[in-house]
Design an enzyme around this catalytic site. Structure first.
Site, PDB file in Angstrom:
ATOM      1  N   HIS A   1      36.724  26.640  17.842  1.00 53.23           N
ATOM      2  CA  HIS A   1      37.632  26.160  18.888  1.00 53.23           C
ATOM      3  C   HIS A   1      37.950  24.671  18.656  1.00 53.23           C
ATOM      4  CE1 HIS A   1      38.932  26.116  23.299  1.00 53.23           C
ATOM      5  NE2 HIS A   1      38.848  24.826  23.013  1.00 53.23           N
ATOM      6  N   GLU A   2      36.923  23.877  18.322  1.00 52.32           N
ATOM      7  CA  GLU A   2      37.133  22.434  18.128  1.00 52.32           C
ATOM      8  C   GLU A   2      37.901  22.146  16.832  1.00 52.32           C
ATOM      9  OE1 GLU A   2      36.735  20.782  20.716  1.00 52.32           O
ATOM     10  OE2 GLU A   2      35.535  22.308  21.705  1.00 52.32           O
TER      11      GLU A   2
ATOM     12  N   HIS B   1      41.404  22.477  17.469  1.00 45.32           N
ATOM     13  CA  HIS B   1      41.963  21.296  18.139  1.00 45.32           C
ATOM     14  C   HIS B   1      42.399  20.221  17.140  1.00 45.32           C
ATOM     15  CE1 HIS B   1      41.853  21.787  22.440  1.00 45.32           C
ATOM     16  NE2 HIS B   1      40.574  22.119  22.470  1.00 45.32           N
TER      17      HIS B   1
ATOM     18  N   GLY C   1      32.128  21.296  24.105  1.00 48.69           N
ATOM     19  CA  GLY C   1      32.722  20.683  22.928  1.00 48.69           C
ATOM     20  C   GLY C   1      33.952  19.891  23.319  1.00 48.69           C
TER      21      GLY C   1
ATOM     22  N   GLN D   1      41.905  15.558  22.164  1.00 49.44           N
ATOM     23  CA  GLN D   1      41.870  15.818  23.609  1.00 49.44           C
ATOM     24  C   GLN D   1      41.723  14.538  24.431  1.00 49.44           C
ATOM     25  OE1 GLN D   1      38.734  19.128  23.160  1.00 49.44           O
ATOM     26  NE2 GLN D   1      39.921  19.734  24.944  1.00 49.44           N
TER      27      GLN D   1
ATOM     28  N   CYS E   1      39.161  25.825  27.997  1.00 45.85           N
ATOM     29  CA  CYS E   1      39.394  24.555  27.312  1.00 45.85           C
ATOM     30  C   CYS E   1      39.570  23.454  28.355  1.00 45.85           C
ATOM     31  CB  CYS E   1      40.649  24.669  26.452  1.00 45.85           C
ATOM     32  SG  CYS E   1      41.012  23.169  25.537  1.00 45.85           S
ATOM     33  N   LEU E   2      38.912  22.315  28.139  1.00 43.85           N
ATOM     34  CA  LEU E   2      39.006  21.197  29.083  1.00 43.85           C
ATOM     35  C   LEU E   2      40.441  20.685  29.203  1.00 43.85           C
ATOM     36  CD1 LEU E   2      35.779  19.194  28.119  1.00 43.85           C
ATOM     37  CD2 LEU E   2      36.083  20.867  29.952  1.00 43.85           C
TER      38      LEU E   2
HETATM   39 NI    NI Z   1      39.438  23.027  23.941  1.00 40.74          NI
END
Ligand code: NI
Length: 157
Positions: free
Chosen positions: A121-122, A125, A34, A39, A79-80
């Protein structure tokens, strides 16, 4: 940017479609499931996801809202935007969300398991919340320390 609540999307134009394509590309290149617009430095309430389940298509969700949530489930998240660390996060076990697709058409997604975790999670964000914010202060400090060490080592290489 990662700490700010993003803005509602109002224009469903080519720019938005290009952004969605770029986000998929970035997500796949980083092997993520995701990715939210903040991000990649864009303050829009939008995310892409692909939990790599043959029964679930990759999706773009714009202006997501959780309208139902039940139960609790703990699971490992990463998380990226904070590479190299993971933590156990408690999330709702089942959710129902509403939003729009990239053309502005209404969508509804009911989710459990990994999909439910990914969506929550998204959505965090786009609200400026990171998974580490949902850990105990002790655990967060520990993980951030580890993350800073990793960043420092990466710079020295
Ligand atoms: Ni993340």
């Amino acid at each position: 940017m990662l700490r700010q609540a993003a803005d509602e999307v109002v224009a469903f134009d080519d720019e938005l479609k290009t952004l969605a394509e770029d986000m998929f590309e970035t997500m796949y290149a980083s092997d993520g499931i995701g990715l939210a617009a903040p991000q990649v430095g864009i303050a829009k309430r939008m995310f892409v996801m692909d939990v790599r389940d043959p029964e679930l298509e990759p999706r773009v969700v714009v202006n997501p809202k959780i309208i139902e949530q039940d139960g609790f489930e703990s699971g490992e998240e990463g998380c990226l935007s904070i590479p190299g660390i993971t933590g156990e996060v408690e999330r709702s076990a089942r959710i129902l969300i509403e939003g729009l697709d990239v053309d502005g058409r209404p969508i509804r997604i009911e989710a459990t398991d990994l999909l439910a975790r990914c969506i929550q999670h998204e959505i965090d964000h786009v609200d400026g919340v990171l998974f580490i914010d949902r850990l105990s202060p002790f655990k967060r400090k520990l993980l951030l320390g580890k993350w800073k060490k990793l960043q420092k080592e990466a710079k020295q290489r």
